[in-house]
Design a protein around this motif. Structure first.
Motif, PDB file in Angstrom:
ATOM      1  N   ILE A 102       0.848  -1.198   0.000  1.00 33.61           N
ATOM      2  CA  ILE A 102       0.000   0.000   0.000  1.00 33.61           C
ATOM      3  C   ILE A 102       0.883   1.247   0.000  1.00 33.61           C
ATOM      4  CG2 ILE A 102      -1.755   1.299   1.259  1.00 33.61           C
ATOM      5  CD1 ILE A 102      -2.794  -1.308   0.009  1.00 33.61           C
ATOM      6  N   GLU A 103       1.922   1.249   0.811  1.00 33.35           N
ATOM      7  CA  GLU A 103       2.845   2.388   0.872  1.00 33.35           C
ATOM      8  C   GLU A 103       3.529   2.614  -0.473  1.00 33.35           C
ATOM      9  OE1 GLU A 103       5.332   1.211   4.132  1.00 33.35           O
ATOM     10  OE2 GLU A 103       4.197   2.421   5.585  1.00 33.35           O
ATOM     11  N   TYR A 104       3.855   1.536  -1.179  1.00 32.41           N
ATOM     12  CA  TYR A 104       4.502   1.645  -2.490  1.00 32.41           C
ATOM     13  C   TYR A 104       3.635   2.431  -3.461  1.00 32.41           C
ATOM     14  CZ  TYR A 104       5.874   0.219  -7.209  1.00 32.41           C
ATOM     15  OH  TYR A 104       6.204   0.213  -8.544  1.00 32.41           O
ATOM     16  N   VAL A 105       2.365   2.066  -3.555  1.00 29.56           N
ATOM     17  CA  VAL A 105       1.453   2.748  -4.475  1.00 29.56           C
ATOM     18  C   VAL A 105       1.295   4.211  -4.092  1.00 29.56           C
ATOM     19  CG1 VAL A 105      -0.925   2.858  -5.311  1.00 29.56           C
ATOM     20  CG2 VAL A 105       0.210   0.643  -5.101  1.00 29.56           C
ATOM     21  N   LEU A 106       1.113   4.471  -2.807  1.00 30.20           N
ATOM     22  CA  LEU A 106       0.903   5.851  -2.358  1.00 30.20           C
ATOM     23  C   LEU A 106       2.133   6.717  -2.588  1.00 30.20           C
ATOM     24  CD1 LEU A 106      -1.035   5.152   0.976  1.00 30.20           C
ATOM     25  CD2 LEU A 106      -1.979   6.073  -1.147  1.00 30.20           C
ATOM     26  N   SER A 107       3.310   6.182  -2.286  1.00 26.65           N
ATOM     27  CA  SER A 107       4.533   6.982  -2.415  1.00 26.65           C
ATOM     28  C   SER A 107       4.889   7.246  -3.871  1.00 26.65           C
ATOM     29  CB  SER A 107       5.705   6.280  -1.722  1.00 26.65           C
ATOM     30  OG  SER A 107       6.004   5.047  -2.362  1.00 26.65           O
ATOM     31  N   LYS A 108       4.612   6.296  -4.739  1.00 30.33           N
ATOM     32  CA  LYS A 108       4.988   6.433  -6.145  1.00 30.33           C
ATOM     33  C   LYS A 108       4.020   7.331  -6.920  1.00 30.33           C
ATOM     34  CE  LYS A 108       6.707   3.559  -9.957  1.00 30.33           C
ATOM     35  NZ  LYS A 108       6.848   2.189 -10.482  1.00 30.33           N
ATOM     36  N   SER A 109       2.850   7.584  -6.355  1.00 32.58           N
ATOM     37  CA  SER A 109       1.842   8.343  -7.096  1.00 32.58           C
ATOM     38  C   SER A 109       1.502   9.691  -6.460  1.00 32.58           C
ATOM     39  CB  SER A 109       0.558   7.511  -7.217  1.00 32.58           C
ATOM     40  OG  SER A 109       0.054   7.154  -5.937  1.00 32.58           O
ATOM     41  N   ARG A 110       2.296  10.126  -5.485  1.00 29.25           N
ATOM     42  CA  ARG A 110       2.021  11.413  -4.843  1.00 29.25           C
ATOM     43  C   ARG A 110       2.246  12.569  -5.810  1.00 29.25           C
ATOM     44  NH1 ARG A 110       4.565   9.081  -0.015  1.00 29.25           N
ATOM     45  NH2 ARG A 110       2.925   8.719   1.526  1.00 29.25           N
ATOM     46  N   HIS A 111       1.491  13.644  -5.598  1.00 31.66           N
ATOM     47  CA  HIS A 111       1.655  14.893  -6.360  1.00 31.66           C
ATOM     48  C   HIS A 111       1.578  14.637  -7.864  1.00 31.66           C
ATOM     49  CE1 HIS A 111       2.832  16.301  -2.448  1.00 31.66           C
ATOM     50  NE2 HIS A 111       3.924  15.571  -2.438  1.00 31.66           N
ATOM     51  N   SER A 112       0.536  13.955  -8.272  1.00 32.10           N
ATOM     52  CA  SER A 112       0.375  13.610  -9.690  1.00 32.10           C
ATOM     53  C   SER A 112      -0.952  14.142 -10.218  1.00 32.10           C
ATOM     54  CB  SER A 112       0.456  12.093  -9.875  1.00 32.10           C
ATOM     55  OG  SER A 112      -0.553  11.444  -9.132  1.00 32.10           O
ATOM     56  N   ALA A 113      -1.168  13.972 -11.513  1.00 28.58           N
ATOM     57  CA  ALA A 113      -2.378  14.492 -12.155  1.00 28.58           C
ATOM     58  C   ALA A 113      -3.639  13.804 -11.663  1.00 28.58           C
ATOM     59  CB  ALA A 113      -2.263  14.340 -13.675  1.00 28.58           C
ATOM     60  N   ALA A 114      -3.491  12.608 -11.112  1.00 31.14           N
ATOM     61  CA  ALA A 114      -4.633  11.892 -10.526  1.00 31.14           C
ATOM     62  C   ALA A 114      -4.181  11.253  -9.216  1.00 31.14           C
ATOM     63  CB  ALA A 114      -5.165  10.832 -11.475  1.00 31.14           C
ATOM     64  N   THR A 115      -4.980  11.414  -8.196  1.00 31.81           N
ATOM     65  CA  THR A 115      -4.696  10.781  -6.913  1.00 31.81           C
ATOM     66  C   THR A 115      -5.044   9.302  -7.003  1.00 31.81           C
ATOM     67  OG1 THR A 115      -5.191  12.835  -5.744  1.00 31.81           O
ATOM     68  CG2 THR A 115      -5.270  10.793  -4.456  1.00 31.81           C
ATOM     69  N   VAL A 116      -4.096   8.442  -6.653  1.00 36.72           N
ATOM     70  CA  VAL A 116      -4.305   6.999  -6.727  1.00 36.72           C
ATOM     71  C   VAL A 116      -4.588   6.462  -5.325  1.00 36.72           C
ATOM     72  CG1 VAL A 116      -3.303   4.774  -7.364  1.00 36.72           C
ATOM     73  CG2 VAL A 116      -2.808   6.805  -8.739  1.00 36.72           C
ATOM     74  N   LEU A 117      -5.729   5.812  -5.181  1.00 34.03           N
ATOM     75  CA  LEU A 117      -6.138   5.235  -3.905  1.00 34.03           C
ATOM     76  C   LEU A 117      -6.111   3.711  -4.016  1.00 34.03           C
ATOM     77  CD1 LEU A 117      -9.232   7.530  -3.175  1.00 34.03           C
ATOM     78  CD2 LEU A 117      -6.892   7.813  -2.331  1.00 34.03           C
ATOM     79  N   PRO A 118      -5.203   3.049  -3.289  1.00 34.69           N
ATOM     80  CA  PRO A 118      -5.118   1.587  -3.407  1.00 34.69           C
ATOM     81  C   PRO A 118      -6.257   0.872  -2.684  1.00 34.69           C
ATOM     82  CG  PRO A 118      -3.502   2.408  -1.831  1.00 34.69           C
ATOM     83  CD  PRO A 118      -4.164   3.617  -2.418  1.00 34.69           C
ATOM     84  N   ILE A 119      -6.774  -0.162  -3.322  1.00 40.61           N
ATOM     85  CA  ILE A 119      -7.727  -1.083  -2.709  1.00 40.61           C
ATOM     86  C   ILE A 119      -6.916  -2.250  -2.150  1.00 40.61           C
ATOM     87  CG2 ILE A 119      -9.692  -2.614  -3.106  1.00 40.61           C
ATOM     88  CD1 ILE A 119     -10.394  -0.833  -5.534  1.00 40.61           C
ATOM     89  N   GLU A 127      -4.092  -8.603   6.315  1.00 43.09           N
ATOM     90  CA  GLU A 127      -4.111  -7.654   7.433  1.00 43.09           C
ATOM     91  C   GLU A 127      -4.818  -6.367   7.009  1.00 43.09           C
ATOM     92  OE1 GLU A 127      -3.282  -8.135  10.488  1.00 43.09           O
ATOM     93  OE2 GLU A 127      -2.530 -10.169  10.205  1.00 43.09           O
ATOM     94  N   MET A 128      -6.127  -6.432   6.944  1.00 40.71           N
ATOM     95  CA  MET A 128      -6.885  -5.306   6.410  1.00 40.71           C
ATOM     96  C   MET A 128      -6.817  -4.074   7.314  1.00 40.71           C
ATOM     97  SD  MET A 128     -10.213  -7.025   4.589  1.00 40.71           S
ATOM     98  CE  MET A 128     -10.621  -8.240   5.853  1.00 40.71           C
ATOM     99  N   TYR A 129      -6.822  -4.274   8.630  1.00 37.29           N
ATOM    100  CA  TYR A 129      -6.766  -3.114   9.515  1.00 37.29           C
ATOM    101  C   TYR A 129      -5.474  -2.330   9.327  1.00 37.29           C
ATOM    102  CZ  TYR A 129      -6.854  -0.214  13.685  1.00 37.29           C
ATOM    103  OH  TYR A 129      -6.832   0.862  14.537  1.00 37.29           O
ATOM    104  N   GLU A 130      -4.376  -3.040   9.236  1.00 38.01           N
ATOM    105  CA  GLU A 130      -3.073  -2.390   9.036  1.00 38.01           C
ATOM    106  C   GLU A 130      -3.034  -1.642   7.708  1.00 38.01           C
ATOM    107  OE1 GLU A 130       0.603  -4.792   8.499  1.00 38.01           O
ATOM    108  OE2 GLU A 130       1.233  -3.827  10.372  1.00 38.01           O
ATOM    109  N   MET A 131      -3.604  -2.252   6.653  1.00 38.41           N
ATOM    110  CA  MET A 131      -3.647  -1.582   5.349  1.00 38.41           C
ATOM    111  C   MET A 131      -4.553  -0.357   5.404  1.00 38.41           C
ATOM    112  SD  MET A 131      -3.575  -4.557   2.426  1.00 38.41           S
ATOM    113  CE  MET A 131      -4.792  -5.668   3.147  1.00 38.41           C
ATOM    114  N   LYS A 132      -5.652  -0.458   6.138  1.00 38.98           N
ATOM    115  CA  LYS A 132      -6.559   0.679   6.289  1.00 38.98           C
ATOM    116  C   LYS A 132      -5.833   1.843   6.946  1.00 38.98           C
ATOM    117  CE  LYS A 132     -10.541   2.906   6.744  1.00 38.98           C
ATOM    118  NZ  LYS A 132     -11.319   3.441   5.598  1.00 38.98           N
ATOM    119  N   GLN A 133      -5.072   1.572   7.988  1.00 33.36           N
ATOM    120  CA  GLN A 133      -4.325   2.615   8.678  1.00 33.36           C
ATOM    121  C   GLN A 133      -3.270   3.253   7.781  1.00 33.36           C
ATOM    122  OE1 GLN A 133      -6.640   2.790  11.222  1.00 33.36           O
ATOM    123  NE2 GLN A 133      -4.886   3.479  12.414  1.00 33.36           N
TER     124      GLN A 133
END
Length: 421
Positions: free
Chosen positions: A106-123, A137-143
């Motif tokens: 989850i951190e990989y997707v968020l860090s690689k897509s910050r400050h871009s033309a579209a905000t990427v929200l991982p499922i 570990e859904m709770y940890e991913m949610k956090q």
């Protein structure tokens, strides 16, 4: 970066500016002024005869294939495809290699897509490695930032595991996304089971495979009082069951793809692998039911099911072709072309407010001082969709060469500005 939108009609039902023609000046990602007549010699000017502006659009089910399958799509090309199609926010499914099933992914997707033309929200994945056996570990991913949970294009088959997942996410008011498909029934199906599958000599995938999962998961959602979102619904009976469940108060929402609203199984007469999707294209009666469900508010929002496939995955016999088509760049034009009776305000609501409400995202404000999160478009423009309009690395669209209605001109996502050439 200074951007000046000239004489644009504002579509923002919750704003007092709704329906007004205004100039909008954006500086460094902030809406500085909204007035009748503005000028700024430093600004990039966007103007046209029938330009409209709304809050940035949001997609709830797309595949950016990153990490692991970057030859089909990566986060950068996926973001460009999203912005080209008018989307400033995209939820991406976890069917990557490795799967998005732990905090680091989850951190990989968020860090690689910050400050871009579209905000990427991982499922985040519901099960470890998308194997459908044990819960991730859904709770940890949610956090960490996972916006919802799903096994994406590998729908959960076990009712016991689905029950546990719905109970688990209730602790943090999460939402589970299910693509309804009983694979024990539909395992060998290549298209919708019906008259055309018989005529074409192809194994059919019955509507029952979808409807059993919808029925089962509605019962589980009722039992757990948890939130479930069905995506890619494609049959009349699925629509009817979801409508009844909503009336009962079950916490269910749903989305439909542009291709299920516009194409039928009759289109497969020439075995075009670009039309091989899951759930499959259904009957004309099913398409009519889906369109009516959109018009009557049973369908909450749209999901592009943007699923890139490289040339080799589609240029094979129908039996061996992979499912899916790209859809971000063409979605708005397809909906406007094939569902012209849908009021524009309702369409924009389904692209902006509805998906954000379902998945707990803040609604962008279209007012002075707010961070700019905008889509600029002409809802009446008629144009031919070509390969040149596809920003994705893959070109697997069945709409190439089609005449579409409604064209995106630009998006603004904070300090990042995208304009279509």
């Amino acid at each position: 970066m200074h951007i000046l939108l000239k004489n644009v009609k504002i579509l923002a039902p919750s704003s007092p500016l709704h329906g007004l023609q205004k100039d909008i000046l954006i500086q460094n990602g902030i809406i500085q002024q909204i007035a009748d007549q503005l000028d700024d010699t430093r600004a990039t000017v966007i103007s046209g005869n029938n330009l409209h502006v709304s809050a940035g659009w949001m997609d709830v089910f797309a595949h950016f294939c990153d990490p692991g399958q970057e030859h089909k799509e990566d986060l950068y090309s996926g973001i460009k495809a999203a912005a080209t199609g008018g989307y400033t926010t995209v939820m991406v499914i976890p069917n990557t290699l490795p799967a998005l099933h732990t905090k680091p992914q989850i951190e990989y997707v968020l860090s690689k897509s910050r400050h871009s033309a579209a905000t990427v929200l991982p499922i985040g994945a519901v099960t470890k490695n998308l194997e459908g056996v044990g819960l991730a570990e859904m709770y940890e991913m949610k956090q960490t930032g996972a916006v919802a949970f799903s096994d994406g294009i590998k729908p959960l088959q076990s009712p016991g595991l689905m029950l546990k997942a719905l109970q688990y996410i209730k602790a943090f008011d999460g939402t589970l996304i299910q693509l309804p498909d009983d694979q024990s029934i539909s395992a060998h199906g290549l298209m919708n089971e019906g008259i055309y599958s018989t005529q074409l000599g192809m194994p059919g995938k019955p509507a029952l495979a979808e409807e059993l999962i919808v029925q089962r998961d509605l019962e589980l959602a009722r039992y757990t009082d948890s939130r479930i979102h069905f995506t890619g619904i494609s049959t009349r009976k699925s629509v009817a069951m979801i409508a009844a469940a909503k009336a009962e108060g079950i916490k269910v929402t749903c989305s439909v793809t542009p291709y299920h609203l516009s194409l039928t199984d009759a289109a497969l007469y020439n075995y075009d692998t670009l039309l091989k999707v899951n759930p499959p294209l259904r009957t004309a009666d099913d398409v009519k039911a889906l369109q009516e469900a959109v018009l009557h508010g049973v369908v909450d929002c749209f999901a592009t099911h943007h699923l890139p496939q490289d040339w080799d995955a589609k240029q094979v016999e129908f039996e061996y072709a992979k499912n899916g088509m790209v859809g971000l760049e063409s979605a708005f034009g397809v909906i406007r072309q094939y569902l012209p009776q849908l009021p524009l305000e309702q369409l924009i609501h389904m692209l902006t407010e509805a998906p954000r409400k379902i998945f707990g995202q803040a609604q962008p404000a279209l007012q002075e001082g707010a961070i700019a999160n905008l889509t600029v478009f002409d809802p009446e423009a008629s144009w031919q969709f070509t390969v040149g309009h596809i920003a994705s690395r893959s070109k697997n669209s069945a709409y190439i060469g089609e005449q579409l209605k409604g064209k995106v001109f630009a998006t603004v996502n904070g300090p990042v500005f995208h304009i279509n050439k």
